[in-house]
Design an enzyme around this catalytic site. Structure first.
Site, short mmCIF file in Angstrom:
data_model
loop_
_atom_site.label_atom_id
_atom_site.label_comp_id
_atom_site.label_asym_id
_atom_site.label_seq_id
_atom_site.Cartn_x
_atom_site.Cartn_y
_atom_site.Cartn_z
N ASN A 13 28.28 -27.01 23.83
CA ASN A 13 28.30 -27.19 22.38
C ASN A 13 28.90 -28.56 22.08
O ASN A 13 30.12 -28.73 22.11
CB ASN A 13 29.12 -26.08 21.71
N LYS A 15 28.78 -30.18 19.24
CA LYS A 15 29.26 -30.33 17.85
C LYS A 15 28.69 -31.62 17.24
O LYS A 15 27.47 -31.80 17.30
CB LYS A 15 30.78 -30.23 17.82
N HIS A 99 29.83 -19.64 14.32
CA HIS A 99 30.93 -20.29 15.02
C HIS A 99 32.17 -20.34 14.14
O HIS A 99 32.08 -20.46 12.91
CB HIS A 99 30.52 -21.70 15.44
N GLU A 101 34.19 -22.64 13.50
CA GLU A 101 34.27 -23.82 12.64
C GLU A 101 33.36 -23.69 11.43
O GLU A 101 33.68 -24.22 10.35
CB GLU A 101 33.91 -25.07 13.46
N GLU A 171 34.95 -16.36 21.35
CA GLU A 171 35.81 -17.55 21.34
C GLU A 171 37.06 -17.27 20.52
O GLU A 171 37.01 -17.29 19.29
CB GLU A 171 35.08 -18.75 20.73
N GLY A 177 39.37 -25.91 21.41
CA GLY A 177 39.87 -27.28 21.34
C GLY A 177 41.34 -27.43 21.62
O GLY A 177 41.89 -28.53 21.49
N SER A 217 38.14 -23.83 25.37
CA SER A 217 38.84 -24.62 26.39
C SER A 217 38.41 -24.27 27.81
O SER A 217 39.22 -24.19 28.73
CB SER A 217 40.36 -24.47 26.23
#
Length: 268
Positions: A13, A15, A99, A101, A171, A177, A217
């Site tokens: 991914n 992004k 996701h 985000e 996730e 991250g 991560s």
């Protein structure tokens, strides 16, 4: 019941990272080195404006090109959104939906996630549904195996035939991250809850056919332990997958035949 192997799945991914020239260089580096989809399936999720070029660049490669988002309508007055019909038309295969985000920064919720899942399916795209729910709240109910709410809501209206085209990615929000992944045991407990939810919604047989990924991560250092868990069938990778060497290393880790719990599924 004899179980056959689920094909492992490694998804990058990106992004909103990478420019066109960087993408071309990355694909040149990896295209000829990615194994057959019968060994390990691979995908790269990138910004919409690069997807058509990426499809063309990987036409002789097993790599799937993945959209990072999709709208729930096929067409219409939705400025700035991406049509699922258009994604299918340019040759995208999979699409990330829900996701963390997207939920945090763009106010997506369980309802819009479900609408997008249904839109993707009706246009022949394969959803990778992202689940970021806090699994610790289910700990006190582990014996009862409660349904994971985000999974159940995302799959509302999805048929038995359609669920075979869906991948679930877990996730944990704190791991995305952060540089700190869940332990393999934590990831397995979450994946087990997700698979039990699938068994309740469909059947134990169907649940065994759906792939569950871990994301957050992921690196070549922790991927092996994660992929050895019986309910984890692949990884959704951010930062590490920006590097072609690490991306290929993750693919090589995933294709190892000793990984337990991976069973073949019939393509639909």
């Amino acid at each position: 019941m004899t179980k056959t192997r689920r094909i492992p799945f490694v998804v990058a991914n990106w992004k909103i990272n990478k420019l066109q020239s960087e993408i071309a260089e990355f694909l040149d580096d990896v295209n000829s080195k990615v194994p057959s989809q019968t060994v390990v399936e691979t995908g790269i999720a990138a910004q919409d404006l690069f997807l058509a070029d990426m499809v063309r660049a990987t036409q002789d490669s097993p790599i799937h090109i993945v959209a990072e988002n999709v709208h729930w309508e096929d067409a219409g007055a939705y400025t700035g959104e991406t049509s699922p019909r258009a994604l299918k038309d340019i040759g995208a295969t999979y699409v990330l939906i829900g996701h963390f985000e997207r939920r945090k920064f763009f106010n997506e919720n369980d309802s819009t996630v479900n609408l997008k899942v249904m839109a993707a399916l009706r246009n022949g795209l394969r959803p990778i549904i992202d689940v970021d729910e806090d699994m610790s709240k289910y700990a006190q109910f582990m014996d009862a195996e409660p349904s994971v709410a985000q999974v159940a809501s995302a799959l509302a209206g999805v048929s038995v035939d359609q669920i075979r085209n869906i991948t679930i990615a877990y996730e944990p929000t704190w791991a995305i991250g952060s540089g700190e992944a869940a332990t393999s045991e934590q990831a397995q407990k979450a994946a087990h809850l997700i698979r039990q939810t699938l068994a309740k919604l469909y059947s134990p047989v169907i649940a065994e056919q759906v792939r569950i990924l871990y994301g957050g991560s992921v690196t070549p250092d922790n991927a092996s332990a994660l992929l050895q868990q019986p309910d984890i069938d692949g990884v959704l990778v951010g930062t590490a997958a920006l590097d072609p060497v690490k991306f290929l290393e993750l693919i090589n880790i995933a294709k190892q035949p000793s990984m337990p719990g991976q069973f073949d599924t019939d393509e639909v």
